[in-house]
Design a protein around this motif. Structure first.
Motif, mmCIF file in Angstrom:
data_model
loop_
_atom_site.group_PDB
_atom_site.id
_atom_site.type_symbol
_atom_site.label_atom_id
_atom_site.label_comp_id
_atom_site.label_asym_id
_atom_site.label_seq_id
_atom_site.Cartn_x
_atom_site.Cartn_y
_atom_site.Cartn_z
ATOM 1 N N LEU A 195 9.436 14.371 0.706
ATOM 2 C CA LEU A 195 10.340 15.153 0.482
ATOM 3 C C LEU A 195 10.205 15.599 -1.038
ATOM 4 O O LEU A 195 10.309 16.938 -1.550
ATOM 5 C CB LEU A 195 11.785 14.726 0.460
ATOM 6 C CG LEU A 195 12.479 14.564 1.988
ATOM 7 C CD1 LEU A 195 13.874 13.724 1.465
ATOM 8 C CD2 LEU A 195 12.744 15.777 2.648
ATOM 9 N N THR A 196 9.429 14.725 -1.726
ATOM 10 C CA THR A 196 9.276 15.177 -3.338
ATOM 11 C C THR A 196 8.153 16.240 -3.319
ATOM 12 O O THR A 196 8.247 17.040 -3.914
ATOM 13 C CB THR A 196 8.971 13.690 -3.888
ATOM 14 O OG1 THR A 196 10.218 12.857 -4.100
ATOM 15 C CG2 THR A 196 8.848 14.071 -5.451
ATOM 16 N N ALA A 222 10.259 15.426 -10.826
ATOM 17 C CA ALA A 222 10.883 14.091 -11.160
ATOM 18 C C ALA A 222 12.323 14.130 -10.754
ATOM 19 O O ALA A 222 12.983 13.170 -10.155
ATOM 20 C CB ALA A 222 10.796 14.025 -12.610
ATOM 21 N N GLY A 223 13.231 15.356 -10.862
ATOM 22 C CA GLY A 223 14.407 15.550 -10.245
ATOM 23 C C GLY A 223 14.265 15.058 -8.704
ATOM 24 O O GLY A 223 15.337 14.644 -8.347
ATOM 25 N N ALA A 224 13.560 15.839 -8.106
ATOM 26 C CA ALA A 224 13.569 15.905 -6.697
ATOM 27 C C ALA A 224 13.463 14.221 -6.318
ATOM 28 O O ALA A 224 13.871 14.041 -5.166
ATOM 29 C CB ALA A 224 12.488 16.765 -6.114
ATOM 30 N N TYR A 225 12.168 13.595 -7.032
ATOM 31 C CA TYR A 225 12.184 12.167 -6.546
ATOM 32 C C TYR A 225 13.610 11.414 -6.663
ATOM 33 O O TYR A 225 13.902 10.563 -6.011
ATOM 34 C CB TYR A 225 11.093 11.911 -7.323
ATOM 35 C CG TYR A 225 10.555 10.164 -7.075
ATOM 36 C CD1 TYR A 225 9.805 10.001 -5.973
ATOM 37 C CD2 TYR A 225 11.135 9.122 -7.683
ATOM 38 C CE1 TYR A 225 9.441 8.767 -5.619
ATOM 39 C CE2 TYR A 225 10.605 7.867 -7.600
ATOM 40 C CZ TYR A 225 9.787 7.823 -6.236
ATOM 41 O OH TYR A 225 9.342 6.580 -5.900
ATOM 42 N N ALA A 226 14.002 11.737 -7.844
ATOM 43 C CA ALA A 226 15.495 10.867 -8.162
ATOM 44 C C ALA A 226 16.710 11.471 -7.224
ATOM 45 O O ALA A 226 17.354 10.669 -6.556
ATOM 46 C CB ALA A 226 15.877 11.285 -9.754
ATOM 47 N N ALA A 233 16.177 12.661 -4.237
ATOM 48 C CA ALA A 233 15.864 12.080 -2.769
ATOM 49 C C ALA A 233 16.170 10.652 -2.640
ATOM 50 O O ALA A 233 16.654 10.148 -1.712
ATOM 51 C CB ALA A 233 14.286 12.386 -2.482
ATOM 52 N N GLY A 234 16.012 10.011 -3.643
ATOM 53 C CA GLY A 234 15.934 8.388 -3.751
ATOM 54 C C GLY A 234 17.696 8.319 -3.607
ATOM 55 O O GLY A 234 17.973 7.405 -2.892
ATOM 56 N N ARG A 235 18.424 8.848 -4.221
ATOM 57 C CA ARG A 235 19.820 8.833 -4.244
ATOM 58 C C ARG A 235 20.299 9.080 -2.805
ATOM 59 O O ARG A 235 21.065 8.458 -2.280
ATOM 60 C CB ARG A 235 20.558 9.600 -5.222
ATOM 61 C CG ARG A 235 22.008 9.589 -5.371
ATOM 62 C CD ARG A 235 22.616 10.373 -6.401
ATOM 63 N NE ARG A 235 24.093 10.083 -6.522
ATOM 64 C CZ ARG A 235 24.814 8.849 -7.088
ATOM 65 N NH1 ARG A 235 23.932 8.245 -7.637
ATOM 66 N NH2 ARG A 235 26.033 8.903 -7.151
ATOM 67 N N ALA A 236 19.791 10.245 -2.211
ATOM 68 C CA ALA A 236 20.225 10.616 -0.903
ATOM 69 C C ALA A 236 19.719 9.683 0.090
ATOM 70 O O ALA A 236 20.600 9.668 1.202
ATOM 71 C CB ALA A 236 19.616 12.160 -0.648
ATOM 72 N N LEU A 237 18.849 9.092 0.076
ATOM 73 C CA LEU A 237 18.081 8.249 1.236
ATOM 74 C C LEU A 237 18.605 6.876 0.931
ATOM 75 O O LEU A 237 18.337 5.907 1.693
ATOM 76 C CB LEU A 237 16.740 8.269 1.053
ATOM 77 C CG LEU A 237 16.243 9.827 1.406
ATOM 78 C CD1 LEU A 237 14.554 9.605 1.486
ATOM 79 C CD2 LEU A 237 16.555 9.984 2.908
ATOM 80 N N ARG A 259 0.824 -1.090 0.063
ATOM 81 C CA ARG A 259 -0.182 -0.072 -0.118
ATOM 82 C C ARG A 259 0.923 1.136 0.123
ATOM 83 O O ARG A 259 1.985 1.202 0.464
ATOM 84 C CB ARG A 259 -0.995 -0.086 1.273
ATOM 85 C CG ARG A 259 -0.332 0.035 2.498
ATOM 86 C CD ARG A 259 -1.266 -0.014 3.726
ATOM 87 N NE ARG A 259 -0.521 0.105 5.099
ATOM 88 C CZ ARG A 259 -0.298 1.139 5.700
ATOM 89 N NH1 ARG A 259 -0.217 2.361 5.042
ATOM 90 N NH2 ARG A 259 0.632 1.074 6.611
ATOM 91 N N LEU A 260 0.316 2.355 -0.514
ATOM 92 C CA LEU A 260 1.096 3.933 -0.545
ATOM 93 C C LEU A 260 1.425 4.157 0.833
ATOM 94 O O LEU A 260 0.444 4.265 1.612
ATOM 95 C CB LEU A 260 0.330 4.720 -1.443
ATOM 96 C CG LEU A 260 0.902 5.984 -1.813
ATOM 97 C CD1 LEU A 260 2.224 5.679 -2.377
ATOM 98 C CD2 LEU A 260 0.006 6.897 -2.443
ATOM 99 N N ARG A 261 2.408 4.330 1.141
ATOM 100 C CA ARG A 261 2.874 4.888 2.564
ATOM 101 C C ARG A 261 3.614 6.318 2.256
ATOM 102 O O ARG A 261 4.076 6.611 1.366
ATOM 103 C CB ARG A 261 3.980 3.927 3.244
ATOM 104 C CG ARG A 261 3.317 2.416 3.442
ATOM 105 C CD ARG A 261 4.341 1.807 4.354
ATOM 106 N NE ARG A 261 5.636 1.730 3.588
ATOM 107 C CZ ARG A 261 6.807 1.509 3.880
ATOM 108 N NH1 ARG A 261 6.991 2.206 5.313
ATOM 109 N NH2 ARG A 261 7.874 1.510 3.100
ATOM 110 N N PRO A 262 3.108 7.136 3.172
ATOM 111 C CA PRO A 262 3.891 8.481 3.177
ATOM 112 C C PRO A 262 5.473 8.447 3.664
ATOM 113 O O PRO A 262 5.726 8.902 4.705
ATOM 114 C CB PRO A 262 3.140 9.329 4.337
ATOM 115 C CG PRO A 262 2.672 8.074 5.237
ATOM 116 C CD PRO A 262 2.448 6.865 4.547
ATOM 117 N N THR A 263 6.176 7.786 2.744
ATOM 118 C CA THR A 263 7.590 7.470 2.862
ATOM 119 C C THR A 263 8.310 8.809 2.959
ATOM 120 O O THR A 263 7.735 10.147 2.399
ATOM 121 C CB THR A 263 8.304 6.530 1.740
ATOM 122 O OG1 THR A 263 8.112 7.402 0.645
ATOM 123 C CG2 THR A 263 7.538 5.237 1.840
#
Length: 401
Positions: free
Chosen positions: A21-22, A102-106, A108-112, A12-16
């Motif tokens: 951050l995105t 889209a850039g923020a999502y990418a 944030a994923g790299r930072a996390l 399920r979709l979680r507020p990760t």
């Protein structure tokens, strides 16, 4: 065994954190872009007023030959410019928002990503996999600090597990020895059909001595566990007591053994008031005095001193005996170490100095030992003075060192 999943609600979709951050970045980006478009629209509407500088009734000729009043032409130009600015601005805002989110999502994923490594490593951890580490090699930021802290925690856990394993193995060995002695004596005596009352009495004496050794080991283990459980946390009791009184009681308890070995006992027991658990402090003094006798020799010496100043109180117990290498002294404070006399065949449980160290830790103090020239050991216990320690029953926090 209950297993707790490290991935609740995977389907399920979680507020990760990545999603939050995105979204935060998207809201800020869209909001800033909308404000800029609005400001540009307002500036265009306010700035394009050239006809205001002309006289009333002035007309202008358009490219198609029409003649319009200058003010009417101005209104048409402003309306057209505003509509075009608004339309193109909204399109640009939409494009920038999509690219930015889209850039923020990418990013944030790299930072996390190290956080995911922490999670996956934690999920794989077990008694047999405590050697796994994050070993983060990215930028020196908060994530790197978290990864380093996690690795350090695993190092401490691994060391604690290894210490526990050694402790359990040593305790099992110590308990197995008297139990084996009792069983052997009983089996041998019971198998002897000609055993008389004297033989049974001899067997009973051996079994009693072995049971006393096992009981002493269990008592020592309980005291050690109690002391270590309170180390750096909260003492069950914190009342006024005196190290000099504890030392006097301990010397009285072993006077018979000291006389048997013809030991010379020298004391200088000045008041040494402290605040702590009296039973633990009595055990501390008792262990030091008992060790001083147990590892001494015939016609040897024992000395005990206590004292205090404004900051600390101390207890010093020394003895003659077999030679101890100074490099081996730290190991004497580990469980089941007897200064070269390992486990079987030595008197005592090998927990005496371990208990002393644990009691000192629980009271926020320190313990040091020094090998003596010609043989023997001198142990110094230093605890915070009574004037620097509050007396609070059952709830006082213990200062760490």
């Amino acid at each position: 065994m209950t297993v707790y999943s490290g991935r609740p609600g995977r389907h399920r979709l979680r507020p990760t954190l990545r999603l939050r951050l995105t979204l935060l970045n998207g809201v800020l980006l869209v909001g800033a872009g909308a404000i800029l478009v609005l400001l540009a629209w307002l500036l265009v509407g306010d700035a394009l007023h050239p006809a205001d500088q002309l006289r009333a009734g002035t007309t202008v000729e358009l490219a198609d030959g029409r003649h319009l009043d200058a003010r009417v032409w101005q209104d048409l130009v402003v309306d057209a410019a505003s509509r075009e600015l608004l339309a193109k601005g909204l399109v640009a805002l939409l494009a920038i928002s999509v690219v930015g989110v889209a850039g923020a999502y990418a990013v944030a994923g790299r930072a996390l990503r190290p956080l995911h490594q922490v999670t996956s490593t934690a999920q794989r951890l077990g008694e047999e996999t405590l050697d796994q580490r994050i070993r983060y090699s990215g930028a020196d930021d908060e994530v790197a600090e978290l990864a380093a802290t996690f690795d350090a925690m695993l190092d401490r856990l691994g060391e604690a597990f290894e210490t526990q394993k050694r402790f359990v193995a040593n305790a099992s060995h110590e308990l197995r020895t008297p139990l084996a002695v009792m069983r052997t004596e009983i089996d041998v005596t019971m198998a002897d059909e000609e055993a008389d009352v004297a033989e049974y009495r001899r067997m009973a004496t051996v079994v009693r001595d072995a049971s006393e050794r096992a009981n002493g080991l269990v008592d020592a283990l309980l005291v050690l566990a109690r002391s270590e459980a309170q180390s750096g946390r909260r003492l069950a009791r914190k009342v006024n007591t005196d190290l000099a009184t504890a030392a006097t009681t301990a010397l009285s308890a072993v006077q018979g053994e000291a006389d048997r070995l013809q030991l010379t006992v020298t004391t200088s027991l000045q008041p040494a008031p402290v605040v702590g658990d009296p039973s633990l402090l009595d055990r501390l003094a008792g262990n030091l005095i008992e060790n001083a006798i147990r590892y001494n020799h015939l016609h040897g010496k024992i000395w005990a001193r206590t004292g205090s100043d404004a900051a600390a109180a101390w207890l010093v117990v020394g003895n003659t005996g077999f030679e101890v290498d100074q490099t081996d002294v730290p190991g004497l404070f580990e469980p089941f170490r007897r200064g070269g006399r390992e486990r079987t065949g030595a008197r005592g449980s090998g927990l005496g100095l371990s208990i002393v160290r644990a009691v000192c830790d629980a009271h926020g103090g320190t313990v040091t030992a020094a090998a003596q020239p010609g043989g023997g050991l001198e142990v110094t216990v230093t605890l915070p003075a009574a004037d620097t320690t509050p007396v609070v029953a059952a709830t006082a926090a213990v200062p760490t060192h």
